[in-house]
Design a protein around this motif. Structure first.
Motif, mmCIF file in Angstrom:
data_model
loop_
_atom_site.group_PDB
_atom_site.id
_atom_site.type_symbol
_atom_site.label_atom_id
_atom_site.label_comp_id
_atom_site.label_asym_id
_atom_site.label_seq_id
_atom_site.Cartn_x
_atom_site.Cartn_y
_atom_site.Cartn_z
ATOM 1 N N ASP A 39 -1.592 0.624 3.832
ATOM 2 C CA ASP A 39 -1.459 0.740 2.376
ATOM 3 C C ASP A 39 -0.399 -0.192 1.794
ATOM 4 O OD1 ASP A 39 -3.326 2.933 1.514
ATOM 5 O OD2 ASP A 39 -2.214 4.029 3.039
ATOM 6 N N ALA A 40 0.654 -0.458 2.552
ATOM 7 C CA ALA A 40 1.743 -1.251 1.979
ATOM 8 C C ALA A 40 2.470 -2.033 3.059
ATOM 9 C CB ALA A 40 2.734 -0.340 1.251
ATOM 10 N N LEU A 102 3.841 4.370 -3.002
ATOM 11 C CA LEU A 102 2.622 3.664 -2.634
ATOM 12 C C LEU A 102 1.737 3.474 -3.864
ATOM 13 C CD1 LEU A 102 1.684 5.241 0.807
ATOM 14 C CD2 LEU A 102 3.027 3.212 0.313
ATOM 15 N N VAL A 112 5.179 8.955 2.685
ATOM 16 C CA VAL A 112 4.472 8.091 3.630
ATOM 17 C C VAL A 112 4.226 8.885 4.907
ATOM 18 C CG1 VAL A 112 4.697 6.022 5.041
ATOM 19 C CG2 VAL A 112 5.443 5.989 2.656
#
Length: 534
Positions: A39-40, A102, A112
């Protein structure tokens, strides 16, 4: 394997391409995120005792403005403590620095669930870290840390190329200087933002820094003119010599000449020794005159002589002294109008404004407001001992839509007040705290800086849970508005509003507020007392 090969080829191709530092870094994190399907991704650089984001993908915009104090983020500290990749499995109790940040889950204050990272080194020295985060707890595979270690070599090579390019560019900028400063030296100046108007301004300042021309920084209160003056000095050939700062508004007229030009022993009562003035102290360096429009006319004539002839004369001394000092000045006033009114010398104005530069207001910088908000959120999170502090999507919209009459300084105060309100309302500091638009109190800030909202709320979330807390604050604005029927009461209400707004704009400085309202300071104090403001 083909996906990995394509990404590796893309990274290597960027190494030989003539790319700006920021673009190379952004393309790098984009490629890493694509390969690991997370996601990141964040690329962070060591800056003293903190990690500064260089490039990010998949995180909210405000995350780019944060500065992560290593001692307060156990996961980052763990990543930096070893050269090997570090994996934080789902369920790990250590808070993640990106909890609630996020991008694809920006409407939820969620932690997270899967994370890994690796430290980066250049020439044997710790440079920074690469972090990968995912909301899904099963994103990373057992073999992914080894893959990340392989990519780290390419990442370090890319950063090394960027470092060399920056060093070469800075050496060219400082040509003729025997001891050029390293390119990283001036990066410590906190000018945060990525808007085109800001980037164009920084490029312009880097060019004018090469010359010795006097620079006049123009802009509203709170835009950070001092930071831009520092940048001009740090990127000039004078960077190894002093940058002396003088707030002209704080100089008493009776002492202004001595402060700027110095004095000799016996020049006046109390002058027991010779004293160097600020201009002389900036020899071979830079003198920054903030609020230069406040200089008394008698001092303006002496400053003009310095600009024309490079001379100063200490108070009580007959012989002039030669100085080699660059002048950078700043004002939020319309100096041309002061020239017409006779309160500022026309010849001095033309000497100071050889190169005028407009510093944009915060409302002109687009989404920079969110990056700056992220910086202030992280500062307050650390100061208040919170696990995570974030903005809701509606709060972000409110920040972007507000006009910011007090600019960056006002934004800092708004975020600080909102953070304090969450604590005063009983927020659990171990949870992810979301600031909503109500806590920002932007409407009440523009009408009455001393008032809270009559109703406020915030969201605190741990995993999937969200709880809302409401509180009622006394609103003096509402009470006053009920009693503005007579002319006298309406006038007093307007006076209170104006004084509060100007005080906020001038950071609580009563003298500066009085000048902006064209009042004598003592009269302003009397009026404030009469209006119940003191």
């Amino acid at each position: 394997m083909s996906d990995r090969l394509n990404i590796e080829i893309s990274i290597v191709a960027d190494l030989v391409a003539d790319l700006p530092y920021a673009i190379r870094a952004q393309r790098l994190v984009n490629s890493i995120r694509e390969f690991f399907s997370c996601d990141a991704v964040g690329l962070l650089k060591i800056d003293g005792d903190s990690l500064t984001p260089i490039a990010m993908q998949g995180l909210t915009l405000e995350a780019l403005g944060r500065r992560f104090l290593i001692s307060q983020h156990a996961r980052l500290a763990s990543i930096l403590s070893t050269r090997s990749p570090v994996r934080f499995l789902p369920g790990n109790p250590l808070p993640d620095p990106y909890d609630g940040l996020l991008e694809h889950h920006a409407d939820q204050a969620l932690p997270v669930h899967d994370c890994m990272g690796i430290s980066l080194h250049l020439e044997g020295q710790l440079w920074g870290a690469l972090t990968l985060d995912a909301f899904n707890g099963k994103t990373f595979q057992q073999s992914d840390p080894d893959r990340l270690a392989s990519f780290a070599i390419l990442i370090q090579a890319a950063m090394r190329v960027s470092q060399l390019e920056q060093d070469n560019r800075h050496l060219r900028l400082l040509r003729g200087n025997e001891n050029p400063v390293a390119s990283t030296d001036h990066e410590h100046i906190e000018i945060i933002g990525h808007s085109p108007v800001l980037q164009n301004l920084l490029k312009e300042l880097d060019v004018v820094a090469e010359s010795d021309l006097p620079v006049l920084l123009l802009g509203e209160t709170g835009v950070g003119k001092e930071l831009f003056a520092q940048r001009v000095h740090r990127t000039s050939q004078r960077c190894h010599h002093p940058l002396i700062k003088v707030n002209c508004a704080a100089l008493p007229e009776s002492l202004a000449e001595s402060e700027l030009f110095g004095h000799v022993k016996g020049a006046f009562s109390g002058a027991t020794t010779d004293r160097m003035g600020r201009i002389e102290a900036a020899q071979h360096g830079t003198l920054f005159l903030d609020e230069v429009g406040e200089l008394p006319l008698s001092i303006q004539a002496k400053l003009l002589r310095t600009l024309q002839n490079g001379e100063i004369q200490r108070l009580g001394e007959d012989k002039p002294r030669q100085v080699n000092t660059r002048i950078i000045s700043a004002t939020n006033r319309q100096l041309q109008e002061q020239v017409r009114q006779g309160s500022f010398r026309a010849d001095l104005y033309h000497r100071l404004s050889v190169y005028p530069v407009h510093v944009p207001a915060l409302r002109e910088r687009g989404s920079d407001v969110l990056i700056l908000a992220g910086r202030f959120l992280e500062l307050n999170r650390a100061r208040l001992g919170m696990r995570s502090l974030r903005l809701s999507e509606s709060a972000e919209r409110a920040l972007c839509e507000y006009s910011w009459p007090g600019n960056v300084r006002e934004l800092e105060h708004v975020i600080s007040r909102a953070a304090l309100r969450t604590v005063s309302l009983g927020a659990n500091r171990n949870e992810i705290i979301t600031i909503g638009p109500e806590l920002l109190a932007l409407e009440s800030t523009s009408n009455d800086h001393d008032n809270f909202l009559s109703s406020t709320c915030f969201h605190v979330s741990d995993s999937q849970s969200i709880r809302q807390v409401e509180s009622t604050y006394p609103s003096r604005t509402q009470a006053e508005q009920k009693h503005t029927q007579s002319l006298r009461e309406a006038t007093e209400f307007f006076q209170r509003k104006q004084i509060r707004e100007r005080l906020e704009q001038h950071n609580g400085n009563w003298a500066a507020t009085a000048r902006s309202l064209e009042l004598d300071t003592s009269n302003l104090h009397k009026l404030a007392k009469k209006l119940g403001l003191k």
